[in-house]
Design a protein around this motif. Structure first.
Motif, PDB file in Angstrom:
ATOM      1  N   GLN A   1       0.823  -1.204   0.000  1.00 18.27           N
ATOM      2  CA  GLN A   1       0.000   0.000   0.000  1.00 18.27           C
ATOM      3  C   GLN A   1       0.862   1.260   0.000  1.00 18.27           C
ATOM      4  OE1 GLN A   1      -3.244   0.075  -0.446  1.00 18.27           O
ATOM      5  NE2 GLN A   1      -3.362  -2.169  -0.462  1.00 18.27           N
ATOM      6  N   TRP A   2       1.957   1.247   0.724  1.00 17.65           N
ATOM      7  CA  TRP A   2       2.836   2.410   0.798  1.00 17.65           C
ATOM      8  C   TRP A   2       3.474   2.713  -0.555  1.00 17.65           C
ATOM      9  CZ3 TRP A   2       3.833   6.622   3.317  1.00 17.65           C
ATOM     10  CH2 TRP A   2       5.070   7.264   3.175  1.00 17.65           C
ATOM     11  N   PHE A   3       3.991   1.689  -1.230  1.00 18.54           N
ATOM     12  CA  PHE A   3       4.594   1.897  -2.538  1.00 18.54           C
ATOM     13  C   PHE A   3       3.554   2.351  -3.554  1.00 18.54           C
ATOM     14  CE2 PHE A   3       8.128   0.216  -0.545  1.00 18.54           C
ATOM     15  CZ  PHE A   3       9.229   0.088  -1.383  1.00 18.54           C
ATOM     16  N   GLY A   4       2.324   1.830  -3.440  1.00 17.60           N
ATOM     17  CA  GLY A   4       1.263   2.297  -4.313  1.00 17.60           C
ATOM     18  C   GLY A   4       0.933   3.755  -4.077  1.00 17.60           C
ATOM     19  N   PHE A   5       0.917   4.161  -2.798  1.00 16.10           N
ATOM     20  CA  PHE A   5       0.675   5.571  -2.466  1.00 16.10           C
ATOM     21  C   PHE A   5       1.762   6.468  -3.049  1.00 16.10           C
ATOM     22  CE2 PHE A   5       2.192   8.893   0.477  1.00 16.10           C
ATOM     23  CZ  PHE A   5       1.158   9.815   0.314  1.00 16.10           C
ATOM     24  N   LEU A   6       3.018   6.059  -2.911  1.00 13.04           N
ATOM     25  CA  LEU A   6       4.112   6.870  -3.438  1.00 13.04           C
ATOM     26  C   LEU A   6       4.029   7.009  -4.959  1.00 13.04           C
ATOM     27  CD1 LEU A   6       7.182   5.614  -1.342  1.00 13.04           C
ATOM     28  CD2 LEU A   6       5.880   7.733  -1.051  1.00 13.04           C
ATOM     29  N   SER A   7       3.672   5.929  -5.633  1.00 14.28           N
ATOM     30  CA  SER A   7       3.586   5.994  -7.095  1.00 14.28           C
ATOM     31  C   SER A   7       2.451   6.892  -7.547  1.00 14.28           C
ATOM     32  CB  SER A   7       3.407   4.590  -7.675  1.00 14.28           C
ATOM     33  OG  SER A   7       2.159   4.035  -7.291  1.00 14.28           O
ATOM     34  N   ARG A   8       1.364   6.941  -6.773  1.00 11.73           N
ATOM     35  CA  ARG A   8       0.234   7.820  -7.130  1.00 11.73           C
ATOM     36  C   ARG A   8       0.517   9.264  -6.743  1.00 11.73           C
ATOM     37  NH1 ARG A   8      -2.405   3.428  -4.768  1.00 11.73           N
ATOM     38  NH2 ARG A   8      -2.719   4.629  -2.846  1.00 11.73           N
ATOM     39  N   ALA A   9       1.155   9.457  -5.589  1.00 13.46           N
ATOM     40  CA  ALA A   9       1.405  10.817  -5.112  1.00 13.46           C
ATOM     41  C   ALA A   9       2.501  11.514  -5.903  1.00 13.46           C
ATOM     42  CB  ALA A   9       1.769  10.785  -3.628  1.00 13.46           C
TER      43      ALA A   9
ATOM     44  N   LYS B   1       8.030  11.708 -18.160  1.00 16.39           N
ATOM     45  CA  LYS B   1       9.155  11.647 -19.091  1.00 16.39           C
ATOM     46  C   LYS B   1       9.985  12.929 -19.048  1.00 16.39           C
ATOM     47  CE  LYS B   1       7.008   8.423 -22.343  1.00 16.39           C
ATOM     48  NZ  LYS B   1       6.576   8.202 -23.754  1.00 16.39           N
ATOM     49  N   LYS B   2       9.333  14.059 -18.799  1.00 20.03           N
ATOM     50  CA  LYS B   2      10.052  15.321 -18.788  1.00 20.03           C
ATOM     51  C   LYS B   2      10.926  15.481 -17.545  1.00 20.03           C
ATOM     52  CE  LYS B   2       6.707  17.944 -21.561  1.00 20.03           C
ATOM     53  NZ  LYS B   2       5.816  19.133 -21.590  1.00 20.03           N
ATOM     54  N   ASN B   3      10.405  15.037 -16.405  1.00 19.56           N
ATOM     55  CA  ASN B   3      11.152  15.242 -15.156  1.00 19.56           C
ATOM     56  C   ASN B   3      10.938  14.056 -14.221  1.00 19.56           C
ATOM     57  OD1 ASN B   3      12.696  16.386 -13.156  1.00 19.56           O
ATOM     58  ND2 ASN B   3      11.057  17.714 -12.395  1.00 19.56           N
ATOM     59  N   PRO B   4      11.582  12.916 -14.507  1.00 18.10           N
ATOM     60  CA  PRO B   4      11.388  11.751 -13.639  1.00 18.10           C
ATOM     61  C   PRO B   4      12.216  11.788 -12.362  1.00 18.10           C
ATOM     62  CG  PRO B   4      12.851  11.199 -15.439  1.00 18.10           C
ATOM     63  CD  PRO B   4      12.417  12.620 -15.678  1.00 18.10           C
ATOM     64  N   THR B   5      13.261  12.608 -12.327  1.00 15.03           N
ATOM     65  CA  THR B   5      14.179  12.586 -11.187  1.00 15.03           C
ATOM     66  C   THR B   5      13.575  13.213  -9.942  1.00 15.03           C
ATOM     67  OG1 THR B   5      16.054  12.695 -12.707  1.00 15.03           O
ATOM     68  CG2 THR B   5      16.475  13.230 -10.388  1.00 15.03           C
ATOM     69  N   ALA B   6      12.920  14.374 -10.098  1.00 14.76           N
ATOM     70  CA  ALA B   6      12.353  15.070  -8.937  1.00 14.76           C
ATOM     71  C   ALA B   6      11.308  14.227  -8.202  1.00 14.76           C
ATOM     72  CB  ALA B   6      11.752  16.410  -9.372  1.00 14.76           C
ATOM     73  N   PRO B   7      10.335  13.613  -8.913  1.00 12.15           N
ATOM     74  CA  PRO B   7       9.392  12.737  -8.189  1.00 12.15           C
ATOM     75  C   PRO B   7      10.083  11.563  -7.492  1.00 12.15           C
ATOM     76  CG  PRO B   7       8.538  13.281 -10.356  1.00 12.15           C
ATOM     77  CD  PRO B   7       9.959  13.763 -10.321  1.00 12.15           C
ATOM     78  N   ALA B   8      11.144  11.024  -8.110  1.00 11.69           N
ATOM     79  CA  ALA B   8      11.867   9.911  -7.486  1.00 11.69           C
ATOM     80  C   ALA B   8      12.501  10.345  -6.173  1.00 11.69           C
ATOM     81  CB  ALA B   8      12.925   9.372  -8.441  1.00 11.69           C
TER      82      ALA B   8
END
Length: 231
Positions: A118-126, A131-138
């Motif tokens: 559930q936690w990993f699912g929350f992080l992926s949704r939040a 493609k333009k900026n994948p680093t900042a969300p990571a």
């Protein structure tokens, strides 16, 4: 009668060491666990597509058992005396290793997996990767994971292990006082780099297995830390 015979066989195996250093019983357990893990890896996509949560729970349990078995093998190897020239390939010794730990770690990994799922699912949704900026969300995922979930997960681990081993409030207080903060600091050394790679590169269905695989070394460390605190 059958249970008594099984207990005698297990006790006999538990008192035998390969070359006087490596416990035979735990070596057998490790090989069985690795065979199960290989089977899960070969069929993981199929199992995950049908039952993602259950597959994650079983995977976590198996890898948790592997990790603690590795920790006990390390402990045995470090504490055993070197064999002399007269020792047999299988030497019989009196001290027993703790046979209850692998099931405890497997149970912890099994029941903790839905929370992780559930936690990993929350992080992926939040914090969706774009493609333009994948680093900042990571990096945001890593920050949330390390400053929120990591302290919570370690608290759950030490609480569970203390209670499962029969410890009371005093034992739990000592555990948090003596090992919680040092372990959390060690967590901050290892896991941010691992989680950046995990969130940035690994597909979501493999993120928990990836963490659990890397976590074999981490869980072994936790097992050794937990055992050292008991001593």
């Amino acid at each position: 009668m059958i249970c008594s015979a099984k207990r005698k066989v297990l006790d006999g195996l538990n008192r035998r060491y390969i070359y006087g250093r490596v416990p035979l019983l735990h070596t057998i357990i490790f090989l069985v666990e690795m065979a199960v893990a290989a089977r899960l890896a070969a069929k993981f996509n199929t199992y995950y597509a049908e039952r993602p949560v259950l597959t994650t729970m079983v995977t976590n349990a198996v890898l948790g058992g592997v990790a603690d078995t590795v920790a006990q093998l390390i402990t045995a190897f470090r504490t055993r005396r070197p064999p002399t020239s007269g020792d047999d390939f299988l030497s019989i010794e009196i001290p027993d290793l703790d046979k209850q730990k692998p099931p405890l770690f497997m149970a912890y990994g099994f029941f903790m997996a839905p929370v992780q799922f559930q936690w990993f699912g929350f992080l992926s949704r939040a914090f969706p990767l774009t493609k333009k900026n994948p680093t900042a969300p990571a990096f945001k995922r890593v920050a949330f994971d390390q400053f929120i979930f990591a302290p919570f997960g370690l608290a759950c681990f030490f609480t569970y292990m203390t209670i499962a081993e029969g410890g009371g409030r005093r034992a739990l207080t000592h555990k948090f006082r003596d090992v919680y903060l040092p372990t959390l600091k060690a967590n901050f050394v290892l896991w941010p780099a691992v989680q950046i790679l995990n969130f940035r590169v690994i597909p979501i269905q493999f993120q928990i297995p990836f963490v659990s695989t890397v976590g074999i070394a981490w869980t072994a460390y936790l097992s050794l830390t937990n055992s050292a605190e008991e001593v």
